[in-house]
Scaffold this motif. Structure first.
Motif, short mmCIF file in Angstrom:
data_model
loop_
_atom_site.label_atom_id
_atom_site.label_comp_id
_atom_site.label_asym_id
_atom_site.label_seq_id
_atom_site.Cartn_x
_atom_site.Cartn_y
_atom_site.Cartn_z
N MET A 451 42.90 23.46 -29.10
CA MET A 451 42.32 23.30 -27.70
C MET A 451 42.92 23.85 -26.65
N VAL A 452 44.30 23.64 -26.85
CA VAL A 452 45.35 24.47 -25.78
C VAL A 452 45.32 25.67 -25.71
N ARG A 453 45.37 26.34 -27.00
CA ARG A 453 45.03 27.73 -27.29
C ARG A 453 43.77 28.47 -26.79
N ASP A 454 42.85 27.74 -27.15
CA ASP A 454 41.58 28.43 -26.70
C ASP A 454 40.76 28.06 -25.55
N VAL A 455 41.26 27.04 -24.88
CA VAL A 455 40.65 26.68 -23.63
C VAL A 455 41.55 26.85 -22.42
N LEU A 456 42.68 26.92 -22.43
CA LEU A 456 43.38 27.13 -21.30
C LEU A 456 44.28 28.62 -21.17
N PRO A 457 44.22 29.07 -19.88
CA PRO A 457 44.70 30.62 -19.86
C PRO A 457 46.32 30.46 -19.52
N PRO A 458 47.14 31.19 -19.61
CA PRO A 458 48.53 31.37 -19.47
C PRO A 458 48.73 30.92 -18.26
N GLY A 459 49.77 30.28 -17.85
CA GLY A 459 50.41 29.60 -16.81
C GLY A 459 50.15 28.21 -16.75
N ILE A 460 48.88 27.62 -16.84
CA ILE A 460 48.72 26.14 -16.78
C ILE A 460 49.03 25.64 -18.28
N ARG A 461 49.17 26.56 -19.13
CA ARG A 461 49.51 26.22 -20.67
C ARG A 461 50.81 25.76 -20.53
N GLY A 462 51.91 26.45 -20.09
CA GLY A 462 53.15 26.02 -19.84
C GLY A 462 53.22 24.55 -19.46
N LEU A 463 52.28 24.08 -18.39
CA LEU A 463 52.66 22.71 -17.97
C LEU A 463 52.06 21.76 -19.19
N VAL A 464 51.12 22.13 -20.06
CA VAL A 464 50.77 21.46 -21.06
C VAL A 464 51.77 21.42 -22.01
N VAL A 465 52.52 22.46 -22.41
CA VAL A 465 53.57 22.58 -23.47
C VAL A 465 54.85 21.58 -23.08
N ALA A 466 54.87 21.65 -21.73
CA ALA A 466 56.08 20.81 -21.06
C ALA A 466 55.66 19.38 -21.23
N GLY A 467 54.41 19.05 -21.00
CA GLY A 467 54.06 17.72 -21.11
C GLY A 467 54.10 17.20 -22.74
N LEU A 468 53.71 18.25 -23.54
CA LEU A 468 54.01 17.79 -24.90
C LEU A 468 55.42 17.41 -25.22
N LEU A 469 56.24 18.33 -24.74
CA LEU A 469 57.51 18.00 -25.08
C LEU A 469 58.23 16.86 -24.43
N SER A 470 57.57 16.51 -23.48
CA SER A 470 57.85 15.30 -22.43
C SER A 470 57.72 14.13 -23.45
N ALA A 471 56.57 14.02 -24.16
CA ALA A 471 56.19 12.91 -24.87
C ALA A 471 56.95 12.46 -26.13
N LEU A 472 57.50 13.84 -26.60
CA LEU A 472 58.48 13.80 -27.54
C LEU A 472 59.80 13.45 -27.42
N MET A 473 60.12 13.96 -26.27
CA MET A 473 61.56 13.61 -25.85
C MET A 473 61.94 12.30 -25.47
N SER A 474 60.69 11.91 -24.79
CA SER A 474 60.88 10.34 -24.37
C SER A 474 60.88 9.47 -25.45
N SER A 475 60.10 9.78 -26.64
CA SER A 475 59.89 8.77 -27.57
C SER A 475 61.27 8.70 -28.42
N LEU A 476 62.04 9.78 -28.53
CA LEU A 476 63.14 10.09 -29.37
C LEU A 476 64.30 9.28 -28.45
N ALA A 477 64.26 9.69 -27.15
CA ALA A 477 65.32 9.03 -26.56
C ALA A 477 65.29 7.31 -26.58
N GLY A 478 64.06 6.71 -26.54
CA GLY A 478 63.75 5.49 -26.67
C GLY A 478 64.38 4.83 -28.09
N ALA A 479 64.01 5.74 -29.10
CA ALA A 479 64.84 5.22 -30.35
C ALA A 479 66.34 5.39 -30.36
#
Lengths: 682, 74
Positions: A451-479
């Protein structure tokens, strides 16, 4: 497979260079307890063979810029957290008990959101529809934390959940729970973070490799390493304050990023009504029958399949296709353990200055917990509908990956047969009754990245990827943070009662570093044994019921004592370990299955939600019987730690700590959950 | 001295919003084919910018009125 040389010497965000096509194989993550076993792992009998092409879409400079800014912002906030730090355990592990309610809420929410949402939840939306929403609707468990448990936790001024057990029962209870929790965190939560980082990089950058001379590392390795080290860095240095504040920033980024995928997906599809039509009634139904349609249900332990390998007759308690009984009444046992008694989540509420803030933070987190339905499950379903409408390529095996056939094991003969694929066959298979087959053919775990690849154009996609990394890093930090708190406060301090505050902080840092190193050592194990990862996620599900029992019964019944608590913990854990031991040879494919009809075969086949209910009931009985057969606890010692022993002053304080606004907000969460159960009925 | 988390959130979103707006204005229209011809960088950039400025305004107001500390400040 698809390799291109890349240099690791660049800043980490530069490595996210190309947003690429599908991941190899059907990736599935299920980290939140319960989800793992609820969504059965890819069937061993169905495997894709042959893969070839992939599709690439350039990841532009502006995307990298956005991701770079994200990393700078996170590190900046973490640095601030470090500079404000005082050299005390209170400050390092609980942020000086000074977090505001919004920070508490975001920190709870972002600790929870991890790989199982990014990959697994969207994937389940794509293959099973709204079924997994049951776990997201556990938002009500946060209300139980807010209204039932918070007053006791705040009064006891504990650092850790095992410490609460020591105050309520005995020091031994604390010791047992600390050790069990620590082992479980290393086995499950750390593995989750590694897996998540690896998956995001593998999906976004399958071609990234690093040649070390003697060996070559793929995107999974590089991604895991980068996420673990960066997260470890700010957790070690900054403690919970850095973790909580970065969590807050990350939550906001994540929500703004992910919401777009849903909105644009729906617009592209043509609206909500089209989604309903394409997905059909079953995908919109939270209330799955005890036995699937077309299968004859029995009370006797039976499991019969026809020649095509599809189940025709089955004991109702063997069915794991989200039966309403299990999802509604058994799943909450694990849910309440996770949200109300697990250090990983509750540590954030302990870091609030008082009951009011802790409660408000938990209620706000309850609202946030409803979001994954809209930002993961619905996009997964949209992905499926788009594919059905021929508006999206690459979701099923044969199209983007060039899968020419899938391999099946004939249920009757045990022979391997190859089924060639064309679009008509694919559609027929997706309509098949066999959910496992559908999952493999559909590769639902690609849903979100697609969905990210096929629905969103460059630019905004960076924000979505930053969001994904956010979710991963915060869970790991918690652990990392929760593990180091348990080790320092429950184990180290016990052996060194005279340790100074400075020493405790220092040990906390060493313990966090040790966790980071263990996480790094985990990477090759997780990388090499996918089945092991899936399997480990079930560990918590089996250990949860007795912990839930000793906490909840402990605050409601003042008569229960330390001996009852220990007996319940031990019996409950033994029952859980027994089931794990029975499951292990089958899960790791050491044996095909037990002799049908035998005791071990029945134990192995009982749906895990029903089995956890069984552990729960046994633990309750053991705890009550043993407690009443032994001496009652000293009421003075447990003052304020149960409903029956709270003083008038404590009750007055608790009453003053909430307003009608808090009640209205909590009612809002309940109404939202009720509406979801009412709407998603097919 | 405490950190108002709205300050870094505000700066981050204001900056990201501005970057996306500029990119939305100068980027090739062809890249918006996949997003149904909607210049999502421009529009979502504007949303982020407004949100960022709003957060900064809230943080600034809290600094001006130190007498009543807002609840979501540590």
């Amino acid at each position: 497979m698809f390799t291109r040389r890349a240099t690791l010497a660049l800043a980490p965000w530069v490595m996210i260079g190309v947003l690429c096509g599908p991941a190899r194989g059907a990736e599935r993550a299920a980290a939140e307890p319960g989800k793992a076993a609820a969504a059965p792992a890819t069937a061993a009998a169905v495997e894709p063979v042959e893969a070839s092409a992939t599709k690439r879409t350039g990841f532009g400079g502006v995307d990298l810029g956005v991701i770079g800014l994200y990393f700078l912002a996170v590190m900046g906030v973490a640095w601030w957290g470090f500079r404000k730090q005082k050299d005390t355990a209170d400050d390092y592990f609980l942020a000086g008990r000074g977090l505001g309610w919004f920070v508490v809420a975001c920190s709870i929410f972002s600790s929870n959101i991890g790989s199982e949402h990014l990959v697994g939840l969207a994937g389940s939306g794509c293959t099973d529809g709204v079924a997994m929403a049951h776990y997201e609707l556990h938002a009500w468990c946060l209300l139980v934390l807010a209204w039932v448990m918070v007053p006791f936790y705040t009064r006891s001024m504990v650092f850790t959940m095992p410490e609460f057990l020591e105050k309520r029962y005995t020091p031994t209870a604390r010791w047992v729970l600390s050790v069990i929790s620590l082992v479980a965190y290393v086995l499950t939560k750390l593995a989750v973070g590694i897996f998540a980082g690896g998956i995001v990089f593998r999906v976004l950058l399958p071609e990234l490799t690093l040649d070390l001379g003697f060996t070559e590392l793929d995107a999974f390795w590089i991604g895991s390493f980068v996420v673990v080290v960066l997260t470890g860095l700010y957790t070690v240095i900054g403690g919970l304050r850095a973790v909580a504040y970065t969590d807050t920033l990350q939550t906001v980024i994540f929500i703004f990023g992910s919401a777009l995928v849903t909105v644009f997906g729906l617009i592209k599809l043509g609206g909500w009504q089209v989604l309903r039509e394409q997905c059909g009634s079953d995908m919109f139904n939270l209330w799955k029958p005890l036995v699937p349609a077309g299968v004859e249900g029995t009370w006797a332990p039976v499991l019969e399949k026809d020649s095509a390998g599809e189940i025709v007759k089955q004991a109702w308690y063997f069915n794991g296709r989200y039966p309403w009984l299990g999802m509604l009444f058994c799943a909450p046992i694990i849910g309440l353990w996770y949200w109300c008694t697990d250090q990983y989540i509750v540590q954030r509420a302990l870091a609030a200055p008082n009951e009011t803030v802790a409660r408000r933070g938990s209620v706000a987190a309850g609202f946030m917990k409803l979001l994954p339905v809209f930002i993961f499950i619905i996009p997964g379903m949209i992905c499926f509908a788009l594919w059905k409408n021929n508006k999206l390529e690459g979701l099923a095996l044969d199209e983007a990956t060039g899968m020419a056939a899938i391999r099946r094991i004939d249920a009757k003969t045990g022979d391997e047969i190859k089924v060639p694929l064309d679009r008509t066959t694919l559609k027929a298979m997706i309509a098949s009754k066999d959910p496992e087959l559908k999952k493999v053919v559909l590769q639902g775990n690609r849903a979100f990245p697609l969905m990210v690849r096929d629905v969103l154009p460059p630019g905004i996609r960076g924000l979505v990827v930053a969001g994904l990394l956010s979710a991963l890093m915060s869970s790991l930090a918690g652990a990392f943070n929760a593990s180091s708190t348990l080790f320092t406060m429950d184990l180290y301090q016990k052996f060194r009662p005279g340790a100074s505050q400075h020493q405790l902080v220092w040990i906390g840092r060493v313990a966090t570093t040790a966790m980071v190193l263990i996480a790094l050592l985990w990477i090759p194990v997780i990388h090499g044994a996918r089945g092991l990862y899936d399997y480990l996620q079930t560990v918590q599900g089996y250990l949860a019921p007795p912990i839930f029992v000793v906490f909840f019964l402990g605050v409601f019944m003042k008569r229960l004592n330390g001996k009852g608590c220990l007996a319940a913990l031990i019996v409950g854990f033994l029952l859980g370990v027994f089931r794990l031991a029975v499951d292990t040879p089958v899960k790791l494919e050491l044996i095909k299955q037990y002799e049908p009809g035998s005791f071990l075969w029945i134990v192995n086949n009982v749906y895990f939600q029903y089995y956890s209910l069984f552990i729960f009931i046994v633990s309750v009985i053991v705890m009550i019987v043993v407690s009443y057969l032994t001496a009652p606890p000293s009421m003075e010692k447990i003052q304020g730690l149960t409903y029956g022993t709270a003083t008038a002053e404590q009750r007055r304080k608790t009453r003053e700590s909430w307003s009608w606004g808090d009640v209205a907000a909590s009612a809002g969460v309940v109404v939202a959950i009720a509406v979801a159960y009412w709407y998603f009925t097919g | 001295m405490t950190l108002d988390i709205r300050t870094p959130i505000g700066y981050f979103f204001t900056l990201i919003g501005a970057v996306l707006i500029v990119f939305g204005l100068v980027s090739d229209r062809a890249i918006y084919e996949r997003s149904l011809g909607i210049n999502v960088n421009l529009w979502w950039g504007a949303v982020l910018l407004v949100f960022g400025l709003f957060m900064l305004a809230l943080a600034r107001r809290a600094v001006r009125n130190p007498g009543k500390p807002p609840e979501n400040v540590s």
